[in-house]
Design a protein around this motif. Structure first.
Motif, mmCIF file in Angstrom:
data_model
loop_
_atom_site.group_PDB
_atom_site.id
_atom_site.type_symbol
_atom_site.label_atom_id
_atom_site.label_comp_id
_atom_site.label_asym_id
_atom_site.label_seq_id
_atom_site.Cartn_x
_atom_site.Cartn_y
_atom_site.Cartn_z
ATOM 1 N N GLN A 1 23.097 88.016 36.657
ATOM 2 C CA GLN A 1 24.008 89.164 36.729
ATOM 3 C C GLN A 1 24.805 89.209 38.032
ATOM 4 N N PHE A 2 24.426 88.370 39.006
ATOM 5 C CA PHE A 2 24.960 88.520 40.349
ATOM 6 C C PHE A 2 25.824 87.321 40.733
ATOM 7 N N SER A 3 27.036 87.602 41.174
ATOM 8 C CA SER A 3 27.917 86.552 41.647
ATOM 9 C C SER A 3 28.830 87.109 42.713
ATOM 10 N N PHE B 1 15.484 97.566 39.439
ATOM 11 C CA PHE B 1 15.715 96.495 40.411
ATOM 12 C C PHE B 1 17.173 96.148 40.682
ATOM 13 N N TYR B 2 18.072 96.440 39.749
ATOM 14 C CA TYR B 2 19.444 95.956 39.882
ATOM 15 C C TYR B 2 20.110 96.471 41.165
ATOM 16 N N ASN C 1 22.794 82.046 42.142
ATOM 17 C CA ASN C 1 23.395 81.422 40.955
ATOM 18 C C ASN C 1 22.705 80.113 40.603
ATOM 19 N N SER C 2 22.329 79.346 41.622
ATOM 20 C CA SER C 2 21.640 78.074 41.382
ATOM 21 C C SER C 2 20.322 78.299 40.650
ATOM 22 N N TRP C 3 19.575 79.317 41.069
ATOM 23 C CA TRP C 3 18.300 79.602 40.406
ATOM 24 C C TRP C 3 18.497 80.251 39.042
ATOM 25 N N ALA C 4 19.547 81.029 38.896
ATOM 26 C CA ALA C 4 19.848 81.591 37.575
ATOM 27 C C ALA C 4 20.112 80.473 36.573
ATOM 28 N N GLU D 1 22.803 95.223 29.977
ATOM 29 C CA GLU D 1 21.834 96.171 29.423
ATOM 30 C C GLU D 1 20.576 95.486 28.896
ATOM 31 N N ALA D 2 20.712 94.232 28.458
ATOM 32 C CA ALA D 2 19.577 93.548 27.836
ATOM 33 C C ALA D 2 18.551 93.040 28.851
ATOM 34 N N VAL D 3 18.925 93.016 30.118
ATOM 35 C CA VAL D 3 18.013 92.494 31.144
ATOM 36 C C VAL D 3 16.892 93.496 31.401
#
Length: 352
Positions: free
Chosen positions: A19-21, A37-38, A65-68, A29-31
């Motif tokens: 979700q983060f960039s 936490f967001y 992003n790399s880990w996502a 919403e599905a997370v």
């Protein structure tokens, strides 16, 4: 706790991180557990540079992003396919983490947990916030994970094995202190690139990514170039001009000014574009804001040299000039199965 349940938790963590960039944070919403936490994670990212001046938003988002991208069910299953942890006798593995780049110790953390062991983490003072936050998110997904994750600020105690990362000096201490425990001890390593002069502009732009990502602080950053005799650096400097804004970061700029002054006072011959110096030097480890280079007569000599110095090298970048080399621009995008120092962490955890 079943391995499948742990994998599912990390897959959900990957969805959370997706979700983060840098350009746009997008709440989905599905997370799971976003309401808890967001917002806090957005705030933590925003504050990261105040905790560590090198952790700019750009670099923190890049690590996230790399880990996502890595934490997908497909990637995790492919990585774990050749290992059998069904008969693991659960032990506690101590982790002593480096703090040179954001979340640099996450792979070890992930490896210990998915292999069935418990993790006892001592974070670096330079990176104390991000990993504990992600651990809390994982525990919120499955409370059983709390039994497998412990952080400590003091001396490591009551552990069965250890994975420790540090400098060459601290590694000697680790080797003595942990001599009676199964261990992986990581020391200083550097990455190199081999050029022929036939590289495209795009290749050299991508090489700039290998040099400047995380300001060159990682062991996977290219700090040394091997170039043929009479190599013309003009195309190299034209390509890396895209990274000129790096000089506007104060900590990088201070290092550039200091190291350039030291080189000049020592009467070293330099090539300089006002944000990077390059210097002819046989060493692999260059200071921040500088890259060393060395001329070669033939590739076989370089291949032999790098084989002999394998314990000092993390990555080799080239256009397939050497078996196992990495393409330009890819050093900071390792797969789950690309192990630091070429030491198979999961195989180690399988055997302890």
């Amino acid at each position: 706790m079943l391995q499948k349940e742990k994998i599912n938790a990390f897959v959900e963590l990957g969805k959370f991180l997706s979700q983060f960039s840098l350009d746009n944070n997008t709440k989905k919403e599905a997370v799971l557990n976003n309401n808890l936490f967001y917002d806090d994670f957005v705030n933590l990212i925003d504050l990261s540079q105040s905790h560590n001046g090198w952790f700019t938003p750009e670099h923190v988002y890049f690590a996230i992003n790399s880990w996502a991208n890595a934490l997908t069910e497909e990637n995790l299953n492919q990585w774990l396919l050749n290992y059998d942890f069904s008969t693991i006798n659960t032990k506690t593995v101590g982790l002593i983490l480096a703090g040179n780049i954001p979340l640099v110790g996450f792979h070890d953390f992930l490896s210990v947990i998915v292999s069935g062991h418990k993790v006892l983490v001592k974070t670096s003072s330079n990176d104390q916030k991000l990993l504990p936050f992600l651990a809390k998110y994982l525990i919120s997904l499955n409370s059983e994970l709390e039994k497998y994750i412990t952080f400590t600020e003091g001396k490591l105690e009551n552990f069965d094995a250890v994975i420790a990362t540090g400098s060459n000096n601290t590694a000697r201490y680790f080797e003595f202190y942990f001599k009676d425990k199964p261990s992986i001890i990581r020391k200083n390593r550097n990455s190199v690139a081999i050029l022929t002069g036939n590289e495209s502009h795009e290749d050299l732009v991508n090489l700039g990514e290998d040099i400047f990502r995380y300001f060159g602080l990682g062991c996977r950053n290219v700090s040394k170039l091997f170039v043929p005799k009479d190599y013309n650096f003009e195309n190299f400097f034209k390509a890396i001009y895209e990274y000129k804004d790096v000089i506007f970061y104060e900590k990088y700029s201070n290092n550039y000014d200091y190291n350039k002054a030291v080189f000049l006072m020592s009467n070293f011959k330099l090539l300089d574009n006002e944000f990077l110096t390059i210097k002819e030097d046989t060493s692999y480890s260059s200071p921040i804001s500088s890259v060393f280079y060395e001329y070669y007569d033939n590739l076989n000599e370089i291949k032999s040299r790098l084989e002999n110095d394998a314990d000092q090298i993390q990555c080799i970048v080239s256009n397939d000039l050497i078996s196992g080399s990495i393409a330009f621009g890819q050093t900071q995008k390792p797969n789950l199965w690309d192990y630091a120092d070429n030491v198979d962490t999961l195989a180690f955890l399988q055997q302890i």
